[in-house]
Every structure is written in C-alpha cells, then in structure tokens.
Enzyme design. Structure first.
Site, PDB file in Angstrom:
ATOM      1  N   GLU A 128       0.822  -1.217   0.000  1.00 29.78           N
ATOM      2  CA  GLU A 128       0.000   0.000   0.000  1.00 29.78           C
ATOM      3  C   GLU A 128       0.856   1.268   0.000  1.00 29.78           C
ATOM      4  OE1 GLU A 128      -2.506   0.343   3.478  1.00 29.78           O
ATOM      5  OE2 GLU A 128      -3.648   1.995   2.594  1.00 29.78           O
ATOM      6  N   GLU A 156     -11.980   1.675   5.002  1.00 29.07           N
ATOM      7  CA  GLU A 156     -11.000   1.996   6.032  1.00 29.07           C
ATOM      8  C   GLU A 156     -11.204   3.475   6.345  1.00 29.07           C
ATOM      9  OE1 GLU A 156      -6.460   0.810   6.655  1.00 29.07           O
ATOM     10  OE2 GLU A 156      -6.685   2.646   5.475  1.00 29.07           O
TER      11      GLU A 156
END
Ligand code: LER
Ligand code: MN
Length: 276
Positions: A154, A248
């Site tokens: 990420e 998220e």
C-alpha cells in the site's frame, strides 16, 4: 464483481485511527452482516492474538469472508518496519508479516503491508531503503504464493512514508521487483493527497491493483467528503477490478453510522454488486 468490506481494528493503541469497527469482533461481524457487507478486513496487534476458531465461526455464522489482514500492528506496537537501519529489526518486521500472511492465507485472504514499509531516516539513503523494501516484499510475496493470494503493498501519503507516494512510482517499483505475488492496495485517502487524478492513477495501477481502501477525502465514510466517486468506479471497471472495496474510515460519527453510510454509497455506486 467488486465486493464490499469493512475494517475492524483489534489494536487499542491505534485508537483515533481510520477503522470503522473497534475491539469487538463478534459485534463487528454481526453488524457488518446485517448491513449486507460481503467481508471484513482485520487490523490485529499480531497474528497470534487473533482468536482463529472464533473468527472462523463468526465468519461462517454471518456468511462473511475475510478479505485481508493488516500488518501495521507491528509498527504501531513495536516500531518495526522493512527498511529499518538495524538488520534485527528488519528481520522482526519480516517475521511479523510472515505470520500475518499465514493467518490470512488460512482464510483465503491477503496480508497488507502499509505502515510496515517504513521510511528512510538519518544517514540512510532512499536507494538503500527501497532496496530493503523491494527484497522484503519480494520474499514475503514468495511466501504468500502458497496460499494463492498476493501480498498487498500500500503506497501511503507523504506524511506517513517518504518512500513511495504515487501510482506511477509504485508501478515502476513493483515492476523492478519482477514478481507475480505482490499487488497494490490503492487507498483513496492517500491518493486524494498525492495524485493529480485518482481515476488516472487507478488506470496506471491497472492489472497490478489487488485491493481498494474505499473512503472519502477526509477519511470519513465514502460520501461524507468531496471525492467524486463516479469516475473512479469507471476506472475500476475499465481495469476489470474484481477485488474488495474495503471501508478503512474513521468511525464518524459512530462505527454504526460510518458502516451504514459506506454500504449505502457502495450500493449506489456498484448497483450490480449490490443486487448479486
Ligand atoms: C495507513 O494510513 C493506512 O492506510 C493503512 O491501510 C496502512 O496499514
Ligand atoms: Mn489504507
């Protein structure tokens, strides 16, 4: 088909962080299922701390999948990361992530390397840090191969890492790794800070895209900020993305409300997925 997912943090020291549900796995599963989510993503303190039997039972009882498991607990709790100047710490980071891969793999899920990528500081050069990160991700990807699920890397915004912040750099870095077993996690919050165009960045990721953190510009639930989602969805479809859109986001104004707002926005943006 893109599937919906919601995050659950089991790390009390991460309080204030961008996770929808907190601490109570059973409650999170119950509510996620009631709202119609397909999956959950877990952020645990360590692989060993996850009650595997209970988790399996909860997923089965609520007909949920485990989409992914974050490894950032190793950074939050121990300050370990993959390009630390101390070789022992780099090794601890690798071991920690290896166990997360094994935990996730047993559930058919991917492990995430976000905060555990680290940063370069002091005398270390960026080139050295990227070499260690490349080696670490490559080896961890090879470990993930046995589970048939890629390791997810990420890119983060500039305030969280000074290594790689944008899609073009991430793809160049990934290609230099020469691996099939590491894919990109695109987090819309980080991309909103770093990219000139989020849809273009998604197209740049193309086949390398393995997971999506589905959230708005201010890290609240999708629909509560100023991201224009329609062109992003268009880009995801052009790339034939068929992974998870995982919320998220901050539990704002509450976990329940953030989850509710997310699934409502998901159903609006992905009507085919919602009716499947
Ligand atoms: C951190 O900002 C983040 O986005 C997480 O997904 C990294 O583990
Ligand atoms: Mn993220």
């Amino acid at each position: 088909m893109i599937e919906s997912c919601v995050t659950v943090s089991l790390v009390s020291q991460a309080k204030g962080g961008p996770f929808v549900y907190w601490d109570d796995l059973a409650l999170a599963c119950e509510q996620a299922a009631l709202l119609g989510f397909d999956a959950i993503e877990i952020f645990p303190p360590s692989a060993d701390s996850v009650p595997v039997k209970t988790l399996r039972q909860l997923l089965s009882d609520h007909n949920l999948k485990l989409a992914a498991v974050g490894s950032g607990g190793g950074w939050v709790l121990n300050k370990w990361h993959l390009c630390h100047s101390d070789a022992r710490v780099r090794q601890q980071a690798r071991q920690f992530i290896t166990r997360i891969i094994d935990l996730a793999g047993d559930f058919g899920a991917s492990a995430i390397v976000g905060s555990m990528q680290g940063r370069f500081e002091g005398d270390m050069t960026r080139v050295q840090a990227l070499d260690w990160l490349r080696e670490g991700l490559y080896d961890l990807g090879e470990h993930a191969k046995q589970y048939g699920k890629p390791l997810l890397y990420e890119p983060l915004n500039r305030y969280e890492t000074n290594l790689i912040n944008r899609a073009s750099d991430a793809v160049e870095f990934l290609c230099s790794m020469k691996t099939e077993h590491v894919k990109i996690l695109a987090d819309l919050f980080h991309m909103n800070i770093e990219e000139q165009s989020i849809p273009e960045a998604i197209r740049t990721y193309g086949p390398h895209l393995g997971h999506l953190h589905f959230v708005d510009s201010n890290r609240r639930a999708a629909g509560m900020g100023h991201i224009d989602f329609a062109p992003i969805i268009q880009a995801l479809q052009e790339c034939n993305y068929s992974g998870f859109a995982s919320a998220e986001a901050f539990p704002y104004p509450s976990s329940e409300e953030a989850a509710c707002r997310t699934i409502a926005e998901f159903k609006k943006l992905f009507p085919q997925a919602a009716s499947a």
